[in-house]
Design a protein around this motif. Structure first.
Motif, PDB file in Angstrom:
ATOM      1  N   LEU A   1      -4.694  12.187  -4.021  1.00  0.00           N
ATOM      2  CA  LEU A   1      -5.507  11.016  -4.339  1.00  0.00           C
ATOM      3  C   LEU A   1      -6.048  10.344  -3.079  1.00  0.00           C
ATOM      4  N   HIS A   2      -5.215  10.260  -2.057  1.00  0.00           N
ATOM      5  CA  HIS A   2      -5.629   9.618  -0.815  1.00  0.00           C
ATOM      6  C   HIS A   2      -6.797  10.362  -0.178  1.00  0.00           C
ATOM      7  N   GLN A   3      -6.723  11.692  -0.192  1.00  0.00           N
ATOM      8  CA  GLN A   3      -7.793  12.479   0.400  1.00  0.00           C
ATOM      9  C   GLN A   3      -9.076  12.386  -0.425  1.00  0.00           C
ATOM     10  N   ILE A   4      -8.946  12.382  -1.744  1.00  0.00           N
ATOM     11  CA  ILE A   4     -10.131  12.240  -2.593  1.00  0.00           C
ATOM     12  C   ILE A   4     -10.827  10.911  -2.329  1.00  0.00           C
ATOM     13  N   LEU A   5     -10.049   9.843  -2.221  1.00  0.00           N
ATOM     14  CA  LEU A   5     -10.634   8.523  -1.965  1.00  0.00           C
ATOM     15  C   LEU A   5     -11.307   8.462  -0.600  1.00  0.00           C
ATOM     16  N   LEU A   6     -10.711   9.124   0.387  1.00  0.00           N
ATOM     17  CA  LEU A   6     -11.321   9.147   1.713  1.00  0.00           C
ATOM     18  C   LEU A   6     -12.642   9.909   1.708  1.00  0.00           C
ATOM     19  N   VAL A   7     -12.663  11.060   1.061  1.00  0.00           N
ATOM     20  CA  VAL A   7     -13.880  11.862   1.012  1.00  0.00           C
ATOM     21  C   VAL A   7     -14.969  11.137   0.230  1.00  0.00           C
ATOM     22  N   LEU A   8     -14.570  10.366  -0.788  1.00  0.00           N
ATOM     23  CA  LEU A   8     -15.552   9.642  -1.588  1.00  0.00           C
ATOM     24  C   LEU A   8     -16.099   8.398  -0.880  1.00  0.00           C
ATOM     25  N   GLY A   9     -15.566   8.098   0.296  1.00  0.00           N
ATOM     26  CA  GLY A   9     -16.167   7.039   1.096  1.00  0.00           C
ATOM     27  C   GLY A   9     -15.366   5.764   1.235  1.00  0.00           C
ATOM     28  N   LEU A  10     -14.179   5.652   0.627  1.00  0.00           N
ATOM     29  CA  LEU A  10     -13.377   4.448   0.784  1.00  0.00           C
ATOM     30  C   LEU A  10     -12.785   4.413   2.176  1.00  0.00           C
ATOM     31  N   THR A  11     -12.728   3.232   2.765  1.00  0.00           N
ATOM     32  CA  THR A  11     -12.230   3.083   4.136  1.00  0.00           C
ATOM     33  C   THR A  11     -11.215   1.950   4.210  1.00  0.00           C
ATOM     34  N   GLY A  12     -10.595   1.838   5.381  1.00  0.00           N
ATOM     35  CA  GLY A  12      -9.655   0.755   5.625  1.00  0.00           C
ATOM     36  C   GLY A  12      -8.351   0.936   4.867  1.00  0.00           C
ATOM     37  N   TRP A  13      -7.804  -0.173   4.400  1.00  0.00           N
ATOM     38  CA  TRP A  13      -6.509  -0.154   3.725  1.00  0.00           C
ATOM     39  C   TRP A  13      -6.609   0.243   2.259  1.00  0.00           C
ATOM     40  N   LEU A  14      -7.806   0.209   1.689  1.00  0.00           N
ATOM     41  CA  LEU A  14      -7.960   0.422   0.253  1.00  0.00           C
ATOM     42  C   LEU A  14      -7.505   1.802  -0.216  1.00  0.00           C
ATOM     43  N   PRO A  15      -7.888   2.917   0.435  1.00  0.00           N
ATOM     44  CA  PRO A  15      -7.448   4.227  -0.055  1.00  0.00           C
ATOM     45  C   PRO A  15      -5.930   4.368  -0.091  1.00  0.00           C
ATOM     46  N   LEU A  16      -5.251   3.852   0.923  1.00  0.00           N
ATOM     47  CA  LEU A  16      -3.800   3.960   0.996  1.00  0.00           C
ATOM     48  C   LEU A  16      -3.124   3.194  -0.138  1.00  0.00           C
ATOM     49  N   ILE A  17      -3.580   1.968  -0.385  1.00  0.00           N
ATOM     50  CA  ILE A  17      -2.959   1.147  -1.424  1.00  0.00           C
ATOM     51  C   ILE A  17      -3.251   1.708  -2.808  1.00  0.00           C
ATOM     52  N   VAL A  18      -4.500   2.091  -3.060  1.00  0.00           N
ATOM     53  CA  VAL A  18      -4.865   2.622  -4.379  1.00  0.00           C
ATOM     54  C   VAL A  18      -4.126   3.927  -4.663  1.00  0.00           C
ATOM     55  N   ALA A  19      -4.082   4.833  -3.681  1.00  0.00           N
ATOM     56  CA  ALA A  19      -3.410   6.114  -3.873  1.00  0.00           C
ATOM     57  C   ALA A  19      -1.914   5.923  -4.083  1.00  0.00           C
ATOM     58  N   THR A  20      -1.304   5.027  -3.323  1.00  0.00           N
ATOM     59  CA  THR A  20       0.131   4.778  -3.466  1.00  0.00           C
ATOM     60  C   THR A  20       0.440   4.159  -4.824  1.00  0.00           C
ATOM     61  N   ALA A  21      -0.360   3.194  -5.241  1.00  0.00           N
ATOM     62  CA  ALA A  21      -0.133   2.547  -6.535  1.00  0.00           C
ATOM     63  C   ALA A  21      -0.280   3.537  -7.683  1.00  0.00           C
ATOM     64  N   ALA A  22      -1.321   4.371  -7.653  1.00  0.00           N
ATOM     65  CA  ALA A  22      -1.544   5.334  -8.727  1.00  0.00           C
ATOM     66  C   ALA A  22      -0.447   6.389  -8.762  1.00  0.00           C
ATOM     67  N   ALA A  23      -0.054   6.894  -7.590  1.00  0.00           N
ATOM     68  CA  ALA A  23       0.999   7.905  -7.538  1.00  0.00           C
ATOM     69  C   ALA A  23       2.338   7.336  -7.982  1.00  0.00           C
ATOM     70  N   SER A  24       2.629   6.111  -7.575  1.00  0.00           N
ATOM     71  CA  SER A  24       3.887   5.468  -7.968  1.00  0.00           C
ATOM     72  C   SER A  24       3.935   5.227  -9.473  1.00  0.00           C
ATOM     73  N   MET A  25       2.834   4.762 -10.024  1.00  0.00           N
ATOM     74  CA  MET A  25       2.759   4.505 -11.457  1.00  0.00           C
ATOM     75  C   MET A  25       2.955   5.795 -12.252  1.00  0.00           C
ATOM     76  N   THR A  26       2.312   6.871 -11.829  1.00  0.00           N
ATOM     77  CA  THR A  26       2.409   8.140 -12.538  1.00  0.00           C
ATOM     78  C   THR A  26       3.812   8.724 -12.437  1.00  0.00           C
ATOM     79  N   THR A  27       4.393   8.698 -11.240  1.00  0.00           N
ATOM     80  CA  THR A  27       5.747   9.229 -11.049  1.00  0.00           C
ATOM     81  C   THR A  27       6.761   8.444 -11.855  1.00  0.00           C
ATOM     82  N   THR A  28       6.603   7.133 -11.894  1.00  0.00           N
ATOM     83  CA  THR A  28       7.504   6.299 -12.688  1.00  0.00           C
ATOM     84  C   THR A  28       7.414   6.647 -14.167  1.00  0.00           C
ATOM     85  N   ALA A  29       6.204   6.876 -14.649  1.00  0.00           N
ATOM     86  CA  ALA A  29       6.033   7.248 -16.054  1.00  0.00           C
ATOM     87  C   ALA A  29       6.740   8.564 -16.368  1.00  0.00           C
ATOM     88  N   PHE A  30       6.661   9.527 -15.454  1.00  0.00           N
ATOM     89  CA  PHE A  30       7.311  10.817 -15.668  1.00  0.00           C
ATOM     90  C   PHE A  30       8.828  10.686 -15.703  1.00  0.00           C
TER      91      PHE A  30
END
Length: 270
Positions: free
Chosen positions: A41-70
């Motif tokens: 997710l982090h790499q996809i967000l970077l390639v799509l043009g997100l910069t700064g702290w946003l890709p890291l926070i969004v990718a971490t939140a999405a991955a954490s949410m998904t792993t918790t659900a599993f």
């Protein structure tokens, strides 16, 4: 009959060792899933043009949410996974090789919501799956924010391996700290009727996204931007997975040592 102190001590040490091994395995596997999802997710967000702290926070939140659900709502996650696989296969059969990420993810999410609603109707459920998943979202967001702040202070490039290990460790600690009262609050306030459908829809969309990546690796008719995304994602997933295993294993052992009992959490969810 006299109390056997030596025997009790050996049994206690054995139980302690078994608990640490259990924590090592569970947190290691969870960390692997978390790290792989985060890296992709982090790499996809970077390639799509997100910069700064946003890709890291969004990718971490999405991955954490998904792993918790599993790991905290396994039956609902399995329903969502099956719905995502079936919807994705149906999409591929009808559409063929021209795979659109937004379309396949939306279709799978809709199928997951329907399957989750059916599961909720068949099995009397509660809002716990959604409460656990939202706790993972909050923990991941905090972990991503803290790590972003640390990286800003360091001002040095960090490898995907180190990033994955860091976010897994931080998110795991935050989740253990907040889980009890956040889940209790969520169970009391969140509507149970939407819990399973929303969680199943989330998992189905993630499964469809994974199928999109795997499907596009065998497709030759791709634009350069999509090829770039796929290449970067596939290159980052292995170190992300290994970093997640390391971060999860270390966090699991430390939490077990400091009194956060994994076996007690499993009993609470039964």
């Amino acid at each position: 009959m006299p109390f056997n102190i030596a025997g009790y001590s050996i049994m206690q040490s054995k139980d302690r060792f078994t608990a640490i091994i259990l924590a090592l395995l569970v947190w290691g596997f969870a960390g692997a899933l978390f790290g792989a999802l985060f890296a992709g997710l982090h790499q996809i967000l970077l390639v799509l043009g997100l910069t700064g702290w946003l890709p890291l926070i969004v990718a971490t939140a999405a991955a954490s949410m998904t792993t918790t659900a599993f790991y905290s709502a396994m039956p609902v996650a399995l329903v969502g996974s099956m719905a995502g696989v079936l919807a994705s296969i149906g999409y591929l059969v009808v559409i063929g090789q021209d795979i659109d990420l937004l379309m396949i993810a939306s279709l799978a999410a809709g199928a997951g919501v329907v399957a989750g609603a059916f599961y909720s109707w068949m099995v009397t459920g509660s809002s716990r799956p959604l409460a656990e998943t939202l706790t993972g979202l909050i923990s991941g967001s905090l972990a991503g924010g803290v790590l972003s702040l640390l990286l800003w202070f360091l001002d040095e490039p960090v490898s995907v391996f180190v990033l994955a290990a860091g976010v897994v460790a931080l998110a795991g600690v935050f989740f253990e700290i907040f889980e009890h009262w956040l889940v209790k609050l969520g169970v009391a306030w969140l509507p149970g009727v939407v819990s399973a459908p929303l969680v199943a829809g989330l998992i189905a969309a993630v499964v469809a996204g994974s199928i999109w990546i795997l499907g596009n690796t065998t497709t030759t008719v791709l634009d350069m931007r999509t090829q770039e995304v796929i290449t970067h994602v596939l290159n980052d997933i292995p170190p992300g997975l290994l970093g997640g295993v390391l971060g999860g294993a270390i966090t699991g052992i430390m939490l077990e040592i400091f009194g956060f009992r994994l076996e007690e959490q499993i009993e609470d969810q039964m």
